[in-house]
Design a protein around this motif. Structure first.
Motif, PDB file in Angstrom:
ATOM      1  N   ARG A  65     121.567  64.517  58.443  1.00 49.55           N
ATOM      2  CA  ARG A  65     120.462  63.870  57.362  1.00 49.55           C
ATOM      3  C   ARG A  65     120.681  63.812  56.155  1.00 49.55           C
ATOM      4  O   ARG A  65     121.666  64.566  55.615  1.00 49.55           O
ATOM      5  CB  ARG A  65     119.221  64.918  57.972  1.00 49.55           C
ATOM      6  N   ASN A 104     118.233  63.780  52.104  1.00 48.00           N
ATOM      7  CA  ASN A 104     116.654  64.026  51.872  1.00 48.00           C
ATOM      8  C   ASN A 104     116.216  63.063  50.797  1.00 48.00           C
ATOM      9  O   ASN A 104     115.411  63.075  50.246  1.00 48.00           O
ATOM     10  CB  ASN A 104     116.598  65.351  51.461  1.00 48.00           C
ATOM     11  N   ARG A 164     117.082  58.702  49.609  1.00 51.22           N
ATOM     12  CA  ARG A 164     117.695  57.571  50.265  1.00 51.22           C
ATOM     13  C   ARG A 164     119.089  57.260  49.728  1.00 51.22           C
ATOM     14  O   ARG A 164     119.151  57.494  48.592  1.00 51.22           O
ATOM     15  CB  ARG A 164     116.521  56.387  49.902  1.00 51.22           C
ATOM     16  N   ILE A 194     117.517  58.577  66.660  1.00 56.17           N
ATOM     17  CA  ILE A 194     117.501  57.680  65.538  1.00 56.17           C
ATOM     18  C   ILE A 194     118.796  57.108  65.176  1.00 56.17           C
ATOM     19  O   ILE A 194     119.854  57.729  65.534  1.00 56.17           O
ATOM     20  CB  ILE A 194     117.131  58.499  64.286  1.00 56.17           C
ATOM     21  N   ASP A 198     115.953  50.697  56.531  1.00 54.90           N
ATOM     22  CA  ASP A 198     114.800  51.145  55.504  1.00 54.90           C
ATOM     23  C   ASP A 198     113.753  51.849  56.395  1.00 54.90           C
ATOM     24  O   ASP A 198     112.912  52.682  55.776  1.00 54.90           O
ATOM     25  CB  ASP A 198     114.083  49.591  55.560  1.00 54.90           C
ATOM     26  N   LYS A 199     113.892  51.885  57.676  1.00 55.11           N
ATOM     27  CA  LYS A 199     113.028  52.743  58.844  1.00 55.11           C
ATOM     28  C   LYS A 199     113.470  54.199  58.810  1.00 55.11           C
ATOM     29  O   LYS A 199     112.557  55.105  59.138  1.00 55.11           O
ATOM     30  CB  LYS A 199     113.046  52.089  59.829  1.00 55.11           C
ATOM     31  N   TYR A 200     114.406  54.666  58.255  1.00 53.58           N
ATOM     32  CA  TYR A 200     114.851  55.917  58.421  1.00 53.58           C
ATOM     33  C   TYR A 200     113.847  56.881  57.289  1.00 53.58           C
ATOM     34  O   TYR A 200     113.621  56.653  56.386  1.00 53.58           O
ATOM     35  CB  TYR A 200     116.269  56.128  57.612  1.00 53.58           C
ATOM     36  N   GLU A 201     113.440  57.851  58.306  1.00 51.23           N
ATOM     37  CA  GLU A 201     112.590  58.996  57.675  1.00 51.23           C
ATOM     38  C   GLU A 201     113.384  59.921  56.866  1.00 51.23           C
ATOM     39  O   GLU A 201     114.079  60.814  57.735  1.00 51.23           O
ATOM     40  CB  GLU A 201     111.730  59.345  58.696  1.00 51.23           C
ATOM     41  N   LEU A 202     113.241  60.222  55.788  1.00 54.61           N
ATOM     42  CA  LEU A 202     114.162  61.294  55.002  1.00 54.61           C
ATOM     43  C   LEU A 202     113.881  62.626  55.685  1.00 54.61           C
ATOM     44  O   LEU A 202     112.781  62.936  56.085  1.00 54.61           O
ATOM     45  CB  LEU A 202     113.497  61.416  53.476  1.00 54.61           C
ATOM     46  N   ALA A 216     115.195  63.314  58.730  1.00 51.40           N
ATOM     47  CA  ALA A 216     115.276  63.227  60.136  1.00 51.40           C
ATOM     48  C   ALA A 216     116.850  63.376  60.527  1.00 51.40           C
ATOM     49  O   ALA A 216     117.507  62.698  59.956  1.00 51.40           O
ATOM     50  CB  ALA A 216     114.762  61.941  60.658  1.00 51.40           C
TER      51      ALA A 216
END
Lengths: 546, 546
Positions: free
Chosen positions: A118, A120, A122, A146, A152-156, A158
């Motif tokens: 992951r 944290n 972008r 995931i 763009d959809k990646y949630e920081l 995750a």
């Protein structure tokens, strides 16, 4: 005039008397002398053909120059290729977490479905250099599906399965190869970081620390751990190292098991280490290569940021492990940047108590302390040398600032305290600007025993031990052309590394015997012309290089 | 525990015993201790406020970093400004041809109608950096009225009067200021040359040599010579140097007289030198400043590229000058890059004969040799140390590689052979990458006497001696905060420089007395708060810097 010349020669002899290799050189065999001369000719020839000419894109070239800039040139030299074949004895200063090629480690990680990654911040073209991947093996019920770290959809924050993260790494960031490069860069130091943007001891240590933050969660995972250790042994043997005492960092109390739970205790780490060790030894025996590998023992280490109370726990832990695995624990050390973390004197009470405890229990776990890894003179890391020596440290890790201390040099010489010199590490961490500026000759000329070591080769790019031997090979006392030094001195240092190990007398005798056999064969191969060096020197004019 | 701590303190004391400043520190006056503490606080405060922060356009900043990059910052520090006021004793290693600010020298040249300039390659924006001006004073009938060096009509190799060359320097090349800058660049080394394009010992020496080719014809011209020497004395006195033994290069057998004829012999050079010296001494006396300036004596030097036969001529010349001007000749030396020119051993016959001749004549011209100005270990410049010591060199110029030789260190210590350490020169000539990497602490901790010297300040930009004192001031044995070192050690080094001069015992006693008076006043001004440092430290948060 004659009087002057004999006084001169007497003074030179007097000075060289303190060197440890003087007797060795005086008693060199005919073959060693021949090999010595051939290697000196090679060095001279390559100094002219390679190290005095301009190389596209490399700038100012000279023997012993900054390692990362020079590596591509070094690798292609005949001298380096020869040193790769030299039996190097024991590797006495290396950190297990930085011993396997970064690409190999990435591939080990990619084999693990449990491994997730992951970020944290972008990931963009701009941020790619400063945002590091965070890895973690998850338990099966935590696995995610995931797809991408970079969409763009990646949630920081995750977790993304590593293989998926790689497969779906944005094309604009280089796709899957871009992912590999990104992780590789986070695990290693590149020339721009070392020599331009991070060009101070303090700043480069910061970068250095981050590489461990990235690699530790990969390595401290049981399915990777064993494979990692196997590769560690394999590549060292390939490079001519026959015995190793890696520092293993036990700061984390548990590693992650196959099931993703962080609950595997220290004794299990050592059991796995021992299993791989036995496997390799059996394998070498089967192949009739027992001389190639004597074994390995762990230097138990924790980080010099713990409290005195915490240190007591680690010291007791170390004692328990020594009692259970007497042949796998070599000694004790504290690791981490001496410039900013606690000095040895801070821990003096628990350290003295540790020695008392050993007396009670009738065991021997020598201190093998990092000390003096600094440019300072009288600052905390420099003062660590005093404490290391007073605490009876068997060897000294780095001892970079020891050259400044005549009294301590005298003690090291008297007691045979070996300095684990890490030339390339010192240069990348900006203690020396290049090899000619390294204090190694001060130690050698004073007769302090030294062992050449690679420290953290996967981070510094000096895989194996040959690069370190190469870097110092230009740095030896050359005196006059007719004198013999160079190869024999390197051999003497390699031999000394076995003497300076924690092997017991019987094991040491066996290891020295094995090393001697390999050394003789190596020297013979040079002297009898089977390496073909002499032919190559003869045709030096057209020496092919990059 | 107590036992450990007392063993520790005994070991530290034992180690420090070999240092020369230990007794000095133990006997420091109350005022010295106060001043010491104030300066330590200042250093600490500036380390935090200046040397740990980012500076626009300067990159990685740290105390003791590369001099040319740091100079602008150094100049503005309070510590530097304080060191400018410190009485520095004797300057024992400096080359007269590189002692006066390049702009000042250009202005001296511009005053001379006889001075002409030419180039052999056309000057363009591209070539300006690599084409150097060639100067020569002409005889009146050789004067030309060619206007410009840069016009299309300029015939390469033709002499142009310097003032006209400046006035008509092409606007595209910066006009008259462009001319000044062009000459200035040819007389000095800039940071890009030192740290990027010429970043090896060999390459930077080449640049260094060219600066002398440009400056020598300017300086070896009688009307400039006397003015040059006057400015040399004036600026050193201003910087707190009270005695100087410059190396004067007598390689050219004649300098150019006022009439443009190259026929002024060495004895005349010395007469003119002596006249300016007397003039300055009288002037100081008149102003009641006799403590500020004790005098100067010349170290006769020639270049180590002459043959043995030629050297015999120079040695005899040196003897004649010593006989005629006993108080103006301090010793003999050979100058030039030790890495490529002849080693001392090459000249051993004439050098030994020179000593015989002195015995016959009852005179004393000590050798004061350059030796060991190298990164090598056992190469020719390093071996010069053996010969310098065997030949009884009174001091050693540079001795950079001495740190590697325990036996030679012992001899220097026993015989009181002072090493003329040139920290900034060593760094610009790429022997050390920065001050913390300099071997000075090895010499200090071994108790070898050292003198801090500026070597070639007009080329290196370290005018005076304060910059060199500044660069090492961060490099001292700091031990624990309560211990006293730093300022007192600097003072001890300054005092030692007078002890290490060639002054006779009476002159030396007088010089030491004068120095002591100035030192006491300097220390008092810090201790009694009249320098205002303590107030400034208190308001450090807003410390104004660049």
């Amino acid at each position: 005039m004659d009087k002057y010349l004999s006084a001169r020669s007497a003074l030179i002899t007097e000075e060289r008397k303190s060197r440890r290799d003087t007797i060795r050189i005086a008693n060199a065999s005919e073959e060693e002398l021949q090999a010595e001369q051939i290697v000196r000719n090679l060095r001279k020839s390559e100094t002219a053909s390679i190290w005095s000419t301009e190389h596209e894109g490399i700038g100012n070239v000279f023997p012993g120059m900054e390692f990362l800039t020079a590596r591509a040139v070094i690798t292609k030299t005949r001298l380096f290729q020869l040193l790769c074949k030299m039996p190097k004895g024991a590797l006495l200063h290396s950190h297990l977490d930085a011993m396997v090629n970064a690409n190999y480690l990435i591939n080990l990680a990619l084999e693990q479905p449990a491994m997730h990654v992951r970020v944290n911040t972008r990931l963009t073209e701009e941020s790619l250099g400063s945002v590091h991947p965070e890895f973690r093996p998850l338990t099966p019920h935590e696995y995610t599906n995931i797809k991408s770290l970079t969409s763009d959809k990646y949630e920081l924050g995750a977790w993304v399965p590593i293989r998926s993260a790689r497969a779906h790494f944005a094309t604009s960031l280089g796709g899957p190869e871009g992912f590999d490069q990104w992780v590789f860069n986070a695990l290693t130091i590149n020339p721009t970081e070392a020599y331009v943007t991070h060009n101070t001891v303090k700043k480069i240590w910061n970068k250095f620390r981050t590489t461990f933050m990235v690699s530790t969660p990969l390595i401290r995972f049981v399915p990777i751990w064993s494979n990692y250790i196997r590769e560690f042994f394999r590549t060292l043997i390939e490079d001519g190292v026959s015995y190793v005492e890696p520092r293993v960092n036990f700061w984390h109390k548990f590693m992650v098991g196959e099931d993703g739970e962080e609950n595997v205790p220290h004794r299990q780490w050592i059991i796995l280490f021992g299993q791989v060790l036995d496997e390799i030894k059996t394998q070498m025996k089967t192949q009739g290569k027992t001389d190639e590998f004597i074994g390995a023992r762990i230097i138990y280490s924790t980080i010099r940021n713990v409290t005195c109370e915490e240190l007591e726990w680690y010291l007791e832990d170390c004692i328990s492990l020594k009692l259970e695995f007497p042949h796998l624990i070599a000694g004790f050390d504290l690791v981490g940047d001496e410039n900013v973390l606690q000095p040895l004197i801070y821990y003096i009470r628990p350290l003295l108590r540790f020695q008392e405890r050993q007396k009670e229990l009738g065991i021997d776990i020598p201190f093998i302390f990092h000390a003096g890894e600094t440019l300072g003179d009288g600052d905390a890391p420099d003062m660590n040398l005093f404490d290391a020596i007073l605490l009876g440290s068997k060897r000294i890790g780095h001892g970079f600032s020891l050259a400044k201390h005549p009294k301590l040099i005298e003690i090291c010489k008297e007691r045979g305290v070996t300095v684990e010199v890490c030339p390339i590490s010192n240069e990348i961490l900006r203690l020396s600007s290049s090899m000619p500026a390294h204090p190694l000759p001060v130690l050698l000329n004073n007769g302090v025993p030294v062992a050449l070591c690679s420290d953290d080769p996967s981070v510094f790019g000096n895989m194996g031990l040959s690069y370190d031997f190469f870097q110092v090979s230009f740095d030896f006392y050359v005196l006059v052309a007719s004198e013999v030094t160079g190869l024999i001195t390197l051999g003497d240092i390699a031999r000394q590394s076995i003497e300076s190990s924690t092997l017991d007398e019987t094991e040491k005798a066996q290891a020295l015997f094995s090393w001697g056999r390999k050394w003789d064969a190596f020297v013979k191969s040079i002297a009898d012309g089977s390496t073909g060096i002499e032919r190559e020197i003869a045709s030096t004019d057209g020496f092919p290089i990059i």
